[in-house]
Each structure stands twice: as structure tokens, then as C-alpha cells.
Design an enzyme around this catalytic site. Structure first.
Site, PDB file in Angstrom:
ATOM      1  N   LYS A  61       0.844  -1.207   0.000  1.00 22.76           N
ATOM      2  CA  LYS A  61       0.000   0.000   0.000  1.00 22.76           C
ATOM      3  C   LYS A  61       0.871   1.245   0.000  1.00 22.76           C
ATOM      4  O   LYS A  61       0.599   2.214  -0.703  1.00 22.76           O
ATOM      5  CB  LYS A  61      -0.962  -0.033   1.199  1.00 22.76           C
ATOM      6  CG  LYS A  61      -2.085  -1.038   0.995  1.00 22.76           C
ATOM      7  CD  LYS A  61      -2.893  -1.341   2.239  1.00 22.76           C
ATOM      8  CE  LYS A  61      -3.827  -2.516   1.936  1.00 22.76           C
ATOM      9  NZ  LYS A  61      -4.554  -3.019   3.092  1.00 22.76           N
ATOM     10  N   GLN A 102      -5.083  -1.921   9.169  1.00 21.15           N
ATOM     11  CA  GLN A 102      -4.863  -3.229   8.544  1.00 21.15           C
ATOM     12  C   GLN A 102      -5.494  -4.334   9.401  1.00 21.15           C
ATOM     13  O   GLN A 102      -5.230  -4.425  10.590  1.00 21.15           O
ATOM     14  CB  GLN A 102      -3.345  -3.469   8.380  1.00 21.15           C
ATOM     15  CG  GLN A 102      -3.000  -4.728   7.628  1.00 21.15           C
ATOM     16  CD  GLN A 102      -3.493  -4.729   6.181  1.00 21.15           C
ATOM     17  OE1 GLN A 102      -3.365  -3.753   5.461  1.00 21.15           O
ATOM     18  NE2 GLN A 102      -4.079  -5.827   5.760  1.00 21.15           N
ATOM     19  N   ASP A 146     -11.265   2.317   3.149  1.00 24.38           N
ATOM     20  CA  ASP A 146     -11.514   0.876   2.974  1.00 24.38           C
ATOM     21  C   ASP A 146     -13.000   0.604   2.697  1.00 24.38           C
ATOM     22  O   ASP A 146     -13.366  -0.479   2.248  1.00 24.38           O
ATOM     23  CB  ASP A 146     -11.095   0.110   4.236  1.00 24.38           C
ATOM     24  CG  ASP A 146      -9.827  -0.705   4.029  1.00 24.38           C
ATOM     25  OD1 ASP A 146      -9.466  -0.951   2.852  1.00 24.38           O
ATOM     26  OD2 ASP A 146      -9.206  -1.090   5.034  1.00 24.38           O
TER      27      ASP A 146
END
Ligand code: NAP
Length: 275
Positions: free
Chosen positions: A52, A96, A119
């Protein structure tokens, strides 16, 4: 002959478009910054976090990295999220997953401001998707839609079957296909006569988390198969939820693993970050 849907190529196209857009935003004085939080040192998570960061560098957006120890308390993580929510220079926040067991994942995802929920996991984002309002969309299913569209595969009016109903893949996938005017059926572990349902699909999206589960008996001739699964097989080779060798000859188009859906997830995260 079936067509292989090349996720590597399509994700690269998307990242190049985003790179241009990010440069234009920067020139106009609007910068983007993604804050990535990792708790603990799970090796798979570290690889994802690193990828990322690299994607941010490529696209030309800033990234902040918070690597917290495994024993971080829930309150400490909530405090950090609160600070990042308030920080004007941070436009996106990503925690995460999975988190260590002593931290309540739902509470953490709820704490992220919906304005920075790149997200697309916050209930506000999920609600917006359900009622057709703009907002952040979960990256993997958003990537599947891009794969279909950019491969010239029509969704409107098609029988779309989604195998799996998880919050991060199956459910948002179904909502997105519906938004594209597909006729959508969602299957799960309690579905009766699964093959009968999947064999109706013009477009079959498989996200059940079981290596090579789908063989040729689950598909009709000429179908499009999108394989979301990622596993290592007995020879430590990457494979999907679909038995590619057996299924591909029956398809008009299919995604491989690796190089199908996988690279799209990060490209769509970048898309959420650039806006
Ligand atoms: P998940 O949370 O484990 O959900 C699996 C779903 O499949 C559940 O809805 C389950 O039904 C259903 N299912 C399981 N066994 C079944 C069976 N025998 N028949 C019918 N349905 C069955 O998985 P997920 O998070 O959605 O992920 C799915 C796969 O995608 C995994 O391999 C994961 O690694 C991969 N993935 C890839 C990416 C990417 O970037 N490419 C991103 C996310 C996930 P119930 O609801 O009834 O239990």
C-alpha cells in the site's frame, strides 16, 4: 477460446490514471495523505501494508505509517484514530486487518471518520452503497466491477451470482452488481443445490475462501468467472477459489490467480484515496 482478464494490466492503467489526477490535484494545492495503521507484526499484513505504501508512492500521494506493537491497548488505538480523524492533512485512514484478538475490530472500524474511510468498511459507507448514495466502496468488489467494465463485459440485465456473503466482499459485491443493473443472486454455506444456482450465472463471482472449490460442474458454457480467492496450494503455488484449469475451457472470460482480482484491490484503494 476463453479470454483471460488481466488484472495486472487493468490495475496498472488505473494507477496511471490516478497518478495523473493526483498530480493535477497537487498542482491545484490539494494534497492527499493516507494513514496506515498496523498492530502487531503479522507477516502477511506487513506485506500488504508495504504494498500500500509503494502504491501511494507510485500514484504520488503521501502516506503515514503507524506500526504499533501487538500488545497495544484498544484505547490507545482509538486515541490514535481520533487524532488522525482530526488531522486536516490526513485524507484517508486504514487499519490493517486482522487485529489482535484483544481489540474489538468493529469498534475500531466504527471509530474511523466516514469521511476518511478509504476501505469502505464503516456502516455509513455500507449504508450509502445500499441506498445508492456516493461514498467509499469496499476495494475488492469495486475492483471486480472495474475488471468487468474495462474488459467490455456487460453487466446490465445479466444473471450475476455471487458466491459468498462476507461484509468485505460478497455483500458489497452484490450491491455493486445490482447498481450496474445486474440480476443478482447471493449464495452462501446454507444455499441448497448450489450448482443449480451457479449454473444460471452469466457472471459468477466466487469469494468463498476455499481453494479450487469451483470446478466445471458449477458453471454453464460461456460464463464469465471472477475468482476473488487467494490461497497457497499443496505445492505452495498461489491459487484461487476456482480450479482454473478445469473451469477456464468452459468460460468466455475468467480471472487468473495471481494476476486477476488481487492487484485490483490496491488500485481501488488508491482510487478511494485520490477521490
Ligand atoms: P469469508 O469471510 O470467509 O466468507 C466466505 C463466504 O463463503 C461466506 O459467506 C460463507 O457462507 C461462504 N461459503 C463458505 N463455504 C461455502 C460453501 N461450501 N458453499 C457455499 N458458500 C460457502 O471470506 P471473504 O473475506 O469474503 O474472502 C473470500 C476469499 O477471497 C478468500 O479466499 C480471501 O482470501 C479472498 N480475498 C481476496 C481479496 C483480494 O484482494 N483478492 C480480498 C479479500 C478476500 P456463510 O456466510 O454461510 O458462512
Amino acid at each position: 477460446m476463453y479470454k483471460i482478464i488481466d488484472g495486472k494490466k487493468i490495475s496498472q492503467e488505473i494507477k496511471d490514471e490516478l497518478r495523473e489526477k493526483a498530480a493535477q490535484l497537487k498542482a491545484a494545492g490539494e494534497s492527499r495523505c493516507l494513514a496506515v495503521i498496523q498492530v502487531g507484526a503479522d507477516p502477511a499484513s506487513s506485506v500488504y501494508v508495504n504494498n500500500k505504501k509503494k502504491a501511494c508512492e507510485y500514484v504520488g500521494i503521501e502516506s503515514l505509517s503507524y506500526s504499533l506493537p501487538e500488545e497495544t491497548r484498544e484505547e490507545e488505538l482509538l486515541k490514535l484514530i481520533g487524532e488522525l480523524n482530526a488531522k486536516k492533512s490526513v485524507s484517508g485512514i486504514l487499519v490493517q486487518l486482522p487485529l489482535p484478538e484483544h481489540i474489538n475490530e468493529e469498534k475500531i472500524l466504527l471509530a474511523i471518520s466516514p469521511d476518511k474511510d478509504v476501505d469502505g468498511f464503516h456502516p455509513v459507507s455500507v449504508g450509502n452503497l445500499s441506498i445508492g448514495r456516493p461514498g467509499f466502496v469496499s476495494c475488492t468488489p469495486a475492483g471486480v466491477i472495474q475488471l468487468l467494465k474495462r474488459s467490455g463485459i456487460e453487466i446490465q440485465g445479466k444473471e450475476c451470482v455471487v458466491l459468498g456473503r462476507s461484509n468485505i466482499v460478497g455483500k458489497p459485491m452484490a450491491m455493486l452488481l445490482l447498481r450496474e443493473n445486474g440480476t443478482v443472486t447471493v449464495c452462501h454455506s446454507k444455499t441448497v443445490n448450489l450448482r443449480e444456482v451457479t449454473r444460471r450465472a452469466d457472471i459468477l463471482v466466487v469469494a468463498i475462501g476455499k481453494p479450487k472449490f469451483i470446478d466445471e460442474s458449477y458453471v454453464k458454457e460461456g460464463t464469465v468467472v471472477i475468482d476473488v480467492g487467494i490461497h497457497r496450494d499443496e505445492n505452495n503455488k498461489l491459487c484461487g477459489d476456482v480450479d482454473f484449469e478445469r473451469v477456464a475451457p468452459h468460460c468466455s472470460a475468467i480471472t487468473p490467480v495471481p494476476g486477476g482480482v488481487g492487484p485490483m484491490t490496491i488500485a481501488m484503494l488508491m482510487s478511494n484515496c485520490v477521490g
